[in-house]
Scaffold this active site. Structure first.
Site: not given
Length: 298
Positions: A158-159, A192
């Site tokens: 996640c970013i 991802e």
């Protein structure tokens, strides 16, 4: 994921996705929120939340927030500072060692991410917190998380760059940082999936810039495999990026790079391929986790 955590995740998925929190105050910034986030009910029904920019504790009332500011002794994220160059600093935080802090990051991030589903099961993840440093402390700019062990070879889960800091190159810095860690681990990696629309744009721009820089300066022949080994970007991501740049052809059962110096320069001059904030690897203080230690800790 243990049954209690799984039940919590499911319960929050079931809650109606009505966005009650319209604004969040973090540090000096009042930020309009974009999406629903499953804060506990008494907090999730507030129109505005107050969040400590250092420990990420969330509060319903301004007076609680002001009192907390006078009491909180934190001036940087927990965990270990692994990068410092000028006013840019990155901390590595283990979700197992700092569970509440990492859960608070996930809840905060969900206010700005549509597709994020993980909030409570943070123990299998490492969090990398990007901060800007001044005389008051380390102010959170954004973060990315990654699985400690990813069966799919993901180097990023996640970013997020917080809205006041977006469009300044911080997202690409975080992406580049994830690949620097992959290089040090001797692995290729990919984010991802699915990526958010913003994530897709950031990654495609980053991959394009990295590949164009190599193709501009390299003399001789290069294969997709060579590029993957040099960059830690997967061959699939490289092929898709080169296809978008019209720089690869499929010939005799394999993808072949077809470029001219002129084509590379034309792409590099395009505003889309702005040079990201580069990472000075001499300022990176990090070692890949030892596989044996990972196994022993299980």
């Amino acid at each position: 994921m243990d049954p209690t955590t799984a039940a919590l995740e499911k319960e929050h998925e079931a809650i109606t996705k009505v966005k009650y929190i319209d604004k969040v105050q973090i540090g000096k910034y009042e930020i309009d929120t974009w999406y629903f986030s499953p804060y506990p009910e008494e907090y999730g029904k507030q129109s505005k939340l107050w969040v400590c920019e250092y420990c990420l504790k969330y509060m319903r009332l301004e007076k609680s927030f002001r009192y907390h500011q006078g009491q909180c002794t934190w001036r940087h994220p927990p965990g270990k500072e692994i990068y410092r160059r000028g006013t840019i600093s990155v901390f590595e935080v283990d979700g197992r060692d700092h569970k509440i802090y990492c859960q608070n990051i996930c809840l905060l991030a969900k206010l700005f991410l549509d597709h994020k589903t993980l909030y409570f099961d943070v123990e299998p993840f490492l969090f990398y917190i990007l901060t800007e440093v001044d005389r008051h402390g380390c102010h959170m700019v954004g973060y990315f998380s990654k699985e400690k062990e990813s069966p799919d070879g993901n180097n990023l889960a996640c970013i997020l760059t917080l809205p006041p800091f977006q469009r300044k190159g911080h997202g690409k810095f975080l992406i580049a940082f994830s690949y620097e860690l992959s290089k040090m681990e001797g692995l290729v990696g990919s984010p991802e999936k699915p990526l958010s629309d913003l994530g897709k744009l950031s990654y495609r721009s980053y991959w394009s810039w990295v590949l164009l820089e190599i193709l501009r300066d390299f003399r001789g022949t290069l294969s997709i495999k060579d590029l993957s080994e040099m960059t830690s970007i997967t061959q699939t991501d490289i092929i898709q990026t080169l296809q978008s740049l019209n720089m690869v052809k499929y010939w005799k059962g394999q993808h072949v790079i077809c470029v001219t110096p002129k084509l590379v320069e034309e792409h590099l001059k395009s505003a889309q391929y702005k040079r990201p904030i580069t990472i000075d690897t001499s300022c990176l203080r990090w070692e890949p986790p030892k596989k044996g230690m990972k196994a022993a800790k299980k």
